[in-house]
Motif scaffolding. Sequence first.
Motif, PDB file in Angstrom:
ATOM      1  N   SER A 120       0.744  -1.391   0.080  1.00  0.00           N
ATOM      2  CA  SER A 120      -0.035  -0.110  -0.048  1.00  0.00           C
ATOM      3  C   SER A 120       0.784   1.217  -0.034  1.00  0.00           C
ATOM      4  CB  SER A 120      -1.033   0.023   1.286  1.00  0.00           C
ATOM      5  OG  SER A 120      -1.764  -0.829   1.115  1.00  0.00           O
ATOM      6  N   LEU A 149      -5.999   3.318   0.622  1.00  0.00           N
ATOM      7  CA  LEU A 149      -4.983   2.858   1.578  1.00  0.00           C
ATOM      8  C   LEU A 149      -4.377   2.988   2.329  1.00  0.00           C
ATOM      9  CD1 LEU A 149      -3.071   3.736  -1.638  1.00  0.00           C
ATOM     10  CD2 LEU A 149      -3.705   1.744  -1.357  1.00  0.00           C
ATOM     11  N   GLU A 188      -1.034  -2.097   4.956  1.00  0.00           N
ATOM     12  CA  GLU A 188      -1.783  -4.018   4.690  1.00  0.00           C
ATOM     13  C   GLU A 188      -1.470  -3.652   2.839  1.00  0.00           C
ATOM     14  OE1 GLU A 188      -6.783  -2.947   5.667  1.00  0.00           O
ATOM     15  OE2 GLU A 188      -5.747  -1.751   3.364  1.00  0.00           O
ATOM     16  N   PHE A 204      -5.531  -5.150   0.919  1.00  0.00           N
ATOM     17  CA  PHE A 204      -6.674  -3.515   0.432  1.00  0.00           C
ATOM     18  C   PHE A 204      -7.723  -4.262  -0.062  1.00  0.00           C
ATOM     19  CE2 PHE A 204      -7.288  -1.959  -3.619  1.00  0.00           C
ATOM     20  CZ  PHE A 204      -7.493  -0.751  -3.292  1.00  0.00           C
ATOM     21  N   GLY A 235     -10.411  -3.190   2.811  1.00  0.00           N
ATOM     22  CA  GLY A 235     -11.029  -2.157   1.844  1.00  0.00           C
ATOM     23  C   GLY A 235     -12.703  -1.705   1.118  1.00  0.00           C
ATOM     24  N   SER A 240      -7.237  -2.555  10.495  1.00  0.00           N
ATOM     25  CA  SER A 240      -8.249  -2.044   8.628  1.00  0.00           C
ATOM     26  C   SER A 240      -9.636  -1.920   9.348  1.00  0.00           C
ATOM     27  CB  SER A 240      -7.525  -3.499   8.164  1.00  0.00           C
ATOM     28  OG  SER A 240      -6.407  -3.376   7.916  1.00  0.00           O
TER      29      SER A 240
END
Length: 269
Positions: free
Chosen positions: A72, A167, A171, A176, A180, A265
């Motif tokens: 990332s 981002l 990660e 991600f 994400g 995350s």
Amino acid sequence: MNENSFPFTLLVNSCDGFEDCWTPFFTLLERYWAEPLPPILLNTEHKTFTRPHISVQCSQVQAGNDKRLSWSECLNHALAKVETPLVLYMQEDYFIESPVDLTMIATCARQMLDDPTIKHIGLTHFGAGSPILPDARPDLSLIGPRASYRISTQAGLWRKDALRSYLLPWESGWMFELFGTIRSWKRTDLFLTLNRATTVPAINYQHTGIVKGQWSQFVPALFENEGLEMDFSPRGFYQDNRTSFSRKLRLLSSIASNPAVAFKSISAA
């Protein structure tokens, strides 16, 4: 359209360990992308790469960094070098197999410029999973607000600042996409993709040339058909004998091995 008039930069996300992919990738890009090409940024760590007839800028994101950057962080550093409002994200093992639909890409880019609420448009028929919903825009569908793989690293147009906003420095690529996506469920960002019932992919490639550091089984036939030479022995070929259940179990094991990072995350805005 000349290079300076493109509203997007073609960002080829890579690292020095995938240098063997660069020549076949750019050979096929030149073959199937009618001139002119947009600005091109190849994301590297230290290495550079040149082609006789096209201009490729290399990010060299590790230059001056004593600490090894994460996936990332490397991508974020590369995006910081992009001067256009949009990026067309690809990776070095997306080996293009047929002419790129430049008209479709230009239309999608124009829609993003005209409507700042559009943060991403997928240009393939894979990437985001269900639900994919109807949309009033011609040739496009809505990536549902709770879709699986809503955040995807497959070929697509991104608003540069939106991509950077997803981002997180710790990660990896798979984190991600997975985490994400969960973070994207908390937002109202508008994500679209090509209508999979009425269009063909704007960029046609197989998903994907390298898996876990090894060549996919389809690559030798593709390269032979395209007249590309490659010594496949250093990487070897990926053999996936796992069931869907075992793949999911391995993913869950990876998450469980560091629950604090997973929680960080998922809970990030």
